[in-house]
Each structure stands twice: as structure tokens, then as C-alpha cells.
Design an enzyme around this catalytic site. Structure first.
Site, PDB file in Angstrom:
ATOM      1  N   ILE A 175      30.847  48.831  42.602  1.00 20.78           N
ATOM      2  CA  ILE A 175      31.852  47.831  43.881  1.00 20.78           C
ATOM      3  C   ILE A 175      32.958  47.143  43.222  1.00 20.78           C
ATOM      4  O   ILE A 175      32.601  46.475  42.712  1.00 20.78           O
ATOM      5  CB  ILE A 175      30.145  47.213  44.939  1.00 20.78           C
ATOM      6  N   CYS A 176      33.758  47.318  44.184  1.00 19.97           N
ATOM      7  CA  CYS A 176      34.661  46.910  43.325  1.00 19.97           C
ATOM      8  C   CYS A 176      34.739  45.477  44.065  1.00 19.97           C
ATOM      9  O   CYS A 176      35.748  44.266  42.850  1.00 19.97           O
ATOM     10  CB  CYS A 176      35.980  47.328  44.972  1.00 19.97           C
ATOM     11  N   THR A 177      33.622  44.997  45.029  1.00 18.27           N
ATOM     12  CA  THR A 177      33.491  43.696  44.841  1.00 18.27           C
ATOM     13  C   THR A 177      31.916  43.343  44.306  1.00 18.27           C
ATOM     14  O   THR A 177      31.566  41.813  44.458  1.00 18.27           O
ATOM     15  CB  THR A 177      33.912  42.704  46.690  1.00 18.27           C
TER      16      THR A 177
END
Length: 462
Positions: free
Chosen positions: A270-272
Site C-alpha cells: 500500500i502506498c501509505t
């Protein structure tokens, strides 16, 4: 992190199921000539779509959202086969995409300009105008929800779009575009399948006005250079190395659950995702024990594979290098036997400050932990990073929470929750993580330019 699936321009892009190793399919990769034609189609459609009343554009986008909703199960199942995303997460991604498209279908028609009074009988009006052809280059880790944001904002604003999904999720991207495009006029959304070379050919076309990219920092920087040279507006959300700070005054077991969710959800893709953890010495021992237990449970119950074997090799390489440099492997860290590209949830302690697993985005289910003597040390180490996407602070001390919000150089600071946020929220990544608003109402501003008109009165009319 720039990794490529199997690609042979003579045969196309071959995708295998990361869970079973079985072939999902092979798709042809567009060449430079096909890229040019795609942009020309979108450019031809732009004047008519830009002249379409915003309310009508919103209705057409709403139709596209409902068409996607009607085929949600099909899209989610294909996403799971292609990327390994769990069925529930894949279904949630489609639901989020539908909601995002519906949101933009309503926000677009009420996207406002501004008015400024000069003299008593004069006024300046700032009017948003569509920019033109948008080339959207989207990622594989969330290949439906992210796409909906970029495409929805661009289309409802009056732009036309050429969309190239990641070469790691080309089948999912093609199906989503097919569904959405069928509800829109010809040329408003044009799909292209291809790899990095195809993307490079698209952004070099003279009719391109906007490049919207979600992906690696290396690719984002290359696109920023193209934008600067060609006077093209660039929106980019790139890599992240998000920190989690655990203060001394929180329940360590609860904090470990938050850390596990942030580091292991979607196999850390996940990007974050939580990429590095700084825990106060006062709670370090129970926190690490609980985090190891959570990691083992995650591996047992989820077993989600990474997107492909190349990604697994990269993640395993970072873990092995950290252990060789002195980190302590508390659990995981071993490539399992069998087909597919699974990798266990992994916890590292005593990680050297210069280890790549701390300094670079890992994008896998790895939780590297550093014990700190106080909150200030954790805050300093969390801030000392070239990326600027997001960070999380777990604390009962609101002074520390406010200090973190003020001092962490990231687009989003999350307090006491690794994920979440209000609907319609937005943020600006910083540093190596990109630039420009990538979602929310502010994305409508990114997708438009402003014309200022000064209205005065003709001579003698006053």
C-alpha cells in the site's frame, strides 16, 4: 522501486497468478505508433467534451460509476487473480472506486471559480477551464480505486484521458476502462496496454496537457523532467517510506496491532504502508512481543502473496541485507516453498540506521523496528527521510501529537490510526514522494487551469 513483469515485445505482457503461478493471460504491448493514435483520438474528442455542460458531464460519469458497480464481482475477481489482492480487499477497492466516481460526478458540476471586485463598476472573474488531454499512468497495488480518482476528476472537469495501467495489472486495467468508456462519448477515455516504453511514448506526444502518475519515484522524476521540457502539468504520487512513532503512554498491544495492520495489510503493498517503526524504550519489550504474535497470525490467516516473484526477491533482499548488517530477525524472513510469490510477515529489531529496509520503500510485509529513548528521538528519526508521503503517531499526549503534525515533513500525519480519513480528504506529497494533490476536491483544481477575465465598462457607459 522499478520492477518489471515478463515482457517480450514480440509476444506482449504475460501475467501469472501470484498465488498459484498459473497464467492469467498475455496482452500485446502498444508501440509508439499506437500510442500516438491513442492521444490523437483523445485530442479529437476534447473540444466537444470540454464544451459539454458540467452537469451533463457529471451525469455521464455517474452512468460510468453505476456500470462499474454492476460488474463489481467480475472486476474484483480479476484483480485477485492478477495481483494476489485478497477477495475482500479487491471487492472493497471496487466499491471505493464506484464511490469515488459518484463523488466526482457531483463535485465536478459545482467546481467553482472566484470573483474579485476592483473598482465599483469592475469585476475580475477567475474561471476554471479543462486543460486538454490527460495521460494517466496508474499502479498495480490498487488498480481500481486509484484509477477512479484520477480518471473521475479529469473527465468530469472536461478533459479527455488516455489511460495506461501498470504492466503488472493490465487485464484489470483493460476491463475497468472498457466498462467506463462504454458510458462515455467516443475518445473521452482511451485505453492503452503497455510497459514503461509505452508510457514514455504517450507522454512525448504533442497534444498531451497533463501527466498524472502514481508509481515509483524514479519514474515520477523522469516524468517531471518531461513535463518541464514540454510545458506539461505533472501530478505525481510516488514512493513512500512512512514512519510509525509509538509513544510511551499507549497500550503496547494495541500499538502492535496498529503496526501490524499498517505493515502487513495487502502484504505491505500500500502506498501509505508502515515502512519503519520507532518505539519508545519504555514499551518496547511488550510491543515487540505483541508485534511478533500479530505477524505470525497474519502469515497464518492471510498468506497473501506479493504481486510477483521479482517483488518477492527485492523484499527478501532488503531483509537479508539488514540481517547481515546486524539486525535481529524476530519472525518471518524465509521464502516459503511452493508455487506463487508468498512471503511471510516479518519483524526485524536492532536495525542499523543506514539499512536499506529503513531508508528505502520496501513494499512488502516487513516491520523494521528501532527502539528510541524518548519521543523526540523518534520524531527526529522519522523526519530524517527523503520521502514525504505520510506518517503515523500513536500517543496519548496531545502536545506530542501537535508537535508531530507541525514538524513531520509529510503530506499526511495520522494520529492514533494507521489508516483512515474523512471522505473527500486530500493531501500533497513532498520530497521524493511527488507533488500536487492526487485525490479529493483539490484534484479538480489540478486537472483545470484558470482564466481570469477583467470586466470593465466601455467609455462613457458609467
Amino acid at each position: 522501486m522499478t520492477l518489471q513483469p515478463a515482457l517480450d515485445h514480440a509476444t506482449g505482457i504475460s501475467i501469472t497468478d501470484p498465488a498459484s503461478g498459473e497464467t492469467v493471460g498475455v496482452l500485446a504491448s502498444a508501440d509508439a505508433g499506437e500510442a500516438r493514435v491513442a492521444v490523437e483520438r483523445a485530442a479529437l474528442a476534447f473540444p466537444g467534451w470540454a464544451a459539454t455542460p458540467p452537469a451533463e458531464r457529471g451525469l455521464r460519469l455517474r452512468d460510468a460509476a453505476l456500470a462499474l458497480q454492476a460488474r463489481a464481482d467480475e472486476v474484483a475477481a480479476l484483480n485477485t487473480r492478477e495481483t494476489g489482492k485478497p477477495a475482500g480487499d479487491a471487492a472493497g477497492g471496487v466499491e471505493a472506486a464506484v464511490n469515488t466516481l459518484l463523488q466526482y460526478s457531483e463535485l465536478g458540476p459545482v467546481h467553482r471559480g472566484r470573483q474579485l471586485r476592483g473598482g465599483r463598476m469592475a469585476v475580475d472573474v477567475a474561471m476554471p477551464q479543462p486543460r486538454g488531454v490527460v495521460v494517466a499512468l496508474t499502479p498495480w497495488n490498487d488498480p481500481v480505486a486509484v484509477v477512479a480518482g484520477l480518471l473521475g476528476a479529469a473527465i468530469v472537469s472536461g478533459n479527455t484521458v488516455v489511460h495506461k495501467p501498470s504492466e503488472r495489472s493490465p487485464h484489470t486495467g483493460a476491463l475497468v476502462d472498457e466498462i467506463l468508456a462504454a458510458a462515455l462519448p467516443e475518445g473521452v477515455l482511451v485505453h492503452v496496454t503497455g510497459d514503461g516504453a509505452t508510457g514514455a511514448a504517450l507522454v512525448e506526444q504533442p497534444d498531451v496537457a497533463v501527466i498524472a502518475h502514481v508509481g515509483s519515484t524514479a519514474t515520477g522524476r523522469a516524468l517531471a523532467r518531461v513535463g518541464a521540457e514540454r510545458d506539461v502539468h505533472v501530478i505525481r504520487e510516488n514512493g513512500g517510506n512512512d514512519a510509525l512513532i509509538v509513544d510511551r503512554d499507549v497500550d503496547p498491544v494495541w500499538a502492535a496491532g496498529q503496526a501490524a495492520l499498517g505493515a502487513f495489510a495487502n502484504a505491505g503493498q500500500i502506498c501509505t504502508s508502515v515502512e519503519r517503526i520507532y518505539v519508545h524504550r519504555a514499551v518496547a519489550e511488550p510491543f515487540l512481543s505483541a508485534l511478533v504474535a500479530a505477524a505470525d497470525a497474519w502469515t497464518t490467516t492471510s498468506g497473501q502473496p506479493l504481486v510477483d516473484e521479482r517483488m518477492r526477491e527485492a523484499v527478501a533482499g532488503q531483509v537479508d541485507a539488514a540481517v547481515a548488517a546486524g539486525a535481529t530477525l524476530l519472525t518471518g524472513g524465509t521464502v516459503p516453498e511452493g508455487p506463487g510469490s508468498r512471503y511471510p510477515a516479518t519483524v526485524l529489531a536492532d536495525v542499523p540506521e543506514d539499512a536499506e529496509v529503513l531508508t528505502e520503500e520496501t513494499f512488502g510485509p516487513v516491520a523494521p523496528v528501532v527502539v528510541v529513548d524518548d519521543f523526540d528521538e523518534g520524531l527526529r528519526l522519522a523526519a530524517a527521510d527523503r520521502y514525504g508521503l505520510a506518517a503515523t503517531v500513536l500517543t496519548a499526549d496531545m502536545v506530542n501529537a501537535h508537535r508531530a503534525a507541525a514538524l513531520l515533513p509529510v503530506g499526511t500525519v495520522k494520529v492514533n490510526a494507521v489508516f483512515g480519513g474523512a471522505p473527500g480528504g486530500s493531501a500533497q506529497p513532498r520530497g521524493a514522494s511527488g507533488s500536487g494533490f492526487g485525490y479529493g476536491p483539490e484534484l479538480l483544481d489540478e486537472m483545470t487551469t484558470t482564466t481570469v477575465v477583467h470586466f470593465g465598462l466601455p467609455g462613457g457607459a458609467a
